[in-house]
Design an enzyme around this catalytic site. Sequence first.
Site, PDB file in Angstrom:
ATOM      1  N   ARG A   1       4.886  62.902  25.784  1.00  0.00           N
ATOM      2  CA  ARG A   1       5.996  62.989  26.540  1.00  0.00           C
ATOM      3  C   ARG A   1       6.366  61.702  27.519  1.00  0.00           C
ATOM      4  NH1 ARG A   1       4.917  68.505  29.602  1.00  0.00           N
ATOM      5  NH2 ARG A   1       2.945  67.347  29.514  1.00  0.00           N
TER       6      ARG A   1
ATOM      7  N   ASP B   1      -2.669  70.260  18.650  1.00  0.00           N
ATOM      8  CA  ASP B   1      -3.198  70.901  20.051  1.00  0.00           C
ATOM      9  C   ASP B   1      -4.504  71.566  19.723  1.00  0.00           C
ATOM     10  OD1 ASP B   1      -2.319  70.644  23.003  1.00  0.00           O
ATOM     11  OD2 ASP B   1      -3.156  72.789  22.716  1.00  0.00           O
TER      12      ASP B   1
HETATM   13  O1  CP3 Z   1      -2.111  61.991  21.244  1.00  0.00           O
HETATM   14  C1  CP3 Z   1      -2.938  62.884  21.356  1.00  0.00           C
HETATM   15  O2  CP3 Z   1      -3.969  62.827  22.293  1.00  0.00           O
HETATM   16  C2  CP3 Z   1      -3.018  63.796  20.358  1.00  0.00           C
HETATM   17  C3  CP3 Z   1      -2.468  65.097  20.833  1.00  0.00           C
HETATM   18  C4  CP3 Z   1      -2.936  66.251  21.686  1.00  0.00           C
HETATM   19  C5  CP3 Z   1      -2.315  67.193  22.270  1.00  0.00           C
HETATM   20  N1  CP3 Z   1      -3.153  68.095  23.012  1.00  0.00           N
HETATM   21  C6  CP3 Z   1      -0.715  67.280  22.334  1.00  0.00           C
HETATM   22  C7  CP3 Z   1      -0.322  67.863  23.475  1.00  0.00           C
HETATM   23  C8  CP3 Z   1      -4.525  66.269  22.120  1.00  0.00           C
HETATM   24  C9  CP3 Z   1      -5.609  65.643  21.504  1.00  0.00           C
HETATM   25  C10 CP3 Z   1      -4.441  67.544  22.838  1.00  0.00           C
HETATM   26  C11 CP3 Z   1      -5.677  68.169  23.548  1.00  0.00           C
HETATM   27  C12 CP3 Z   1      -5.540  69.259  24.382  1.00  0.00           C
HETATM   28  N2  CP3 Z   1      -4.615  70.245  24.573  1.00  0.00           N
HETATM   29  C13 CP3 Z   1      -6.662  69.357  25.234  1.00  0.00           C
HETATM   30  C14 CP3 Z   1      -7.766  68.609  25.682  1.00  0.00           C
HETATM   31  C15 CP3 Z   1      -7.590  67.379  26.125  1.00  0.00           C
HETATM   32  C16 CP3 Z   1      -7.215  67.472  27.846  1.00  0.00           C
HETATM   33  O3  CP3 Z   1      -5.983  66.745  27.960  1.00  0.00           O
HETATM   34  O4  CP3 Z   1      -7.908  68.105  28.413  1.00  0.00           O
HETATM   35  C17 CP3 Z   1      -6.114  70.708  26.139  1.00  0.00           C
HETATM   36  C18 CP3 Z   1      -7.067  71.180  27.436  1.00  0.00           C
HETATM   37  C19 CP3 Z   1      -4.831  70.974  25.702  1.00  0.00           C
HETATM   38  C20 CP3 Z   1      -4.302  72.277  26.152  1.00  0.00           C
HETATM   39  C21 CP3 Z   1      -2.907  71.858  26.328  1.00  0.00           C
HETATM   40  N3  CP3 Z   1      -2.021  71.388  25.689  1.00  0.00           N
HETATM   41  C22 CP3 Z   1      -2.324  71.905  27.746  1.00  0.00           C
HETATM   42  C23 CP3 Z   1      -3.049  72.168  29.022  1.00  0.00           C
HETATM   43  C24 CP3 Z   1      -1.086  71.529  27.451  1.00  0.00           C
HETATM   44  C25 CP3 Z   1       0.077  71.430  28.541  1.00  0.00           C
HETATM   45  C26 CP3 Z   1       0.128  70.440  29.552  1.00  0.00           C
HETATM   46  C27 CP3 Z   1       0.908  69.418  29.165  1.00  0.00           C
HETATM   47  O5  CP3 Z   1       0.486  68.165  29.101  1.00  0.00           O
HETATM   48  O6  CP3 Z   1       2.089  69.623  28.933  1.00  0.00           O
HETATM   49  C28 CP3 Z   1      -0.693  71.275  26.201  1.00  0.00           C
HETATM   50  C29 CP3 Z   1       0.483  70.807  25.555  1.00  0.00           C
HETATM   51  C30 CP3 Z   1       0.464  69.503  24.639  1.00  0.00           C
HETATM   52  N4  CP3 Z   1      -0.461  69.105  24.027  1.00  0.00           N
HETATM   53  C31 CP3 Z   1       1.552  68.373  24.882  1.00  0.00           C
HETATM   54  C32 CP3 Z   1       1.286  67.557  24.220  1.00  0.00           C
HETATM   55  C33 CP3 Z   1       1.961  66.244  23.675  1.00  0.00           C
HETATM   56  C34 CP3 Z   1       2.887  68.574  25.593  1.00  0.00           C
HETATM   57  C35 CP3 Z   1       3.970  69.611  25.068  1.00  0.00           C
HETATM   58  C36 CP3 Z   1       5.182  69.297  24.856  1.00  0.00           C
HETATM   59  O7  CP3 Z   1       5.675  68.241  24.197  1.00  0.00           O
HETATM   60  O8  CP3 Z   1       5.907  70.042  25.666  1.00  0.00           O
END
Ligand code: CP3
Length: 351
Positions: A31, A76
């Site tokens: 984002r 994700d």
């Molecule tokens: O660019 C990258 O790193 C690849 C994509 C990626 C995402 N999530 C995309 C994402 C990766 C590697 C993850 C890993 C992930 N997801 C983890 C482990 C790493 C970490 O950050 O601790 C965890 C715990 C998650 C679970 C998760 N997914 C959460 C807690 C959230 C919400 C928080 C947030 O940032 O909104 C997500 C959603 C998520 N995953 C988004 C993205 C780009 C945002 C969603 C959106 O576009 O609205």
Amino acid sequence: MSKHQEKPLIAAALGHRPSRYPAWFMRQAGRYLPEYRAVRAKVDFTTLCQSPDLAAEVTLQPLRRFDLDAAIIFSDILIPCVAMGQSLTFDKGEGPVLSRPVRSGADLKALKRPVAAKDLGYVGEAIAKTKASLQASQTMIGFAGAPFTVASYMIEGAGSKTFTEVKKLLFTDATTLTGLLELIGDVTIDYLQMQVASGADILMLFDTWAGQLTGPDYRQFVFPVTKRVLSTVRQTTGVPVIYFPGQGVDKMHELKDLEVDVISVDWRTRLSVAQGVLKNVGLNVSLQGNLDPQTLIAPEALLRSKVRSLLEEVRTIAPRGHIFNVGHGLLPHTPPESLTTVLDELRRFQF
Ligand code: CP3
């Protein structure tokens, strides 16, 4: 050139001398990029992950802007939970929500056991499409959540601060907890093997919530299945593996006998401390990390000096190999120009 010299990130992961300093950023797609928000305005998050053309497009967005050594496939860690029968939504500002939380043996039994090539094939397709656009020097990173972190979301049904439902299960029905961890382990092995068959050059296992358990509980319930996943994919695919034990250096005390190439270090832990603990338990690994992602909101001169300090620390401790990264995912308010600044400072640094 040998295969390793061609890809600096793989060389560093294996402890060879890379042709240049490998760098990427956790959550480099997302984002904070306006071009990502433009795609998300048209499609919800789960659909984006399930559409190979769109997923490949957002995976490549940061590589068009920044001089990066790797692409991490856009997906994700909770996507396999969808294939296991839970539905995934993102409530505004509240993070992920999974339907039908797993809190009993009956809930565990009701889960599906997906076949990655069939039920998660869209991730493989997105990897193949992305890989076709990478340069030979760039690395394609595949990933999954580690069993405990994925189980935490499946049990809580959402993010949590206290992990009460997870701990309740651990204290009152450890058989179900272990059964769930083993099921996720099996699914994850198949899923990661499929990602390598589709073109992933290295794999990363995210264990963001590893720090939520005591050392003994981590060692008893989480370590065996985590080790099984890493050893199996490493041996069957031949690609290097990275493990990220989030939130706590103390979990590194519990990693004796883990078969892993790289430990990704949380920003809360100094690299020198991590290296000391890992050496103590006999792990000779490369390190990844670990700039505090919030540093990227600092004024440019301060940001540059923080990058230099980190690199000086690396020079002092001389790990087997080092992959430059942040110590947790980039946050949505990150100014994209800060990534350019960080990479510029890294490329100027004299070793
Ligand atoms: O660019 C990258 O790193 C690849 C994509 C990626 C995402 N999530 C995309 C994402 C990766 C590697 C993850 C890993 C992930 N997801 C983890 C482990 C790493 C970490 O950050 O601790 C965890 C715990 C998650 C679970 C998760 N997914 C959460 C807690 C959230 C919400 C928080 C947030 O940032 O909104 C997500 C959603 C998520 N995953 C988004 C993205 C780009 C945002 C969603 C959106 O576009 O609205």
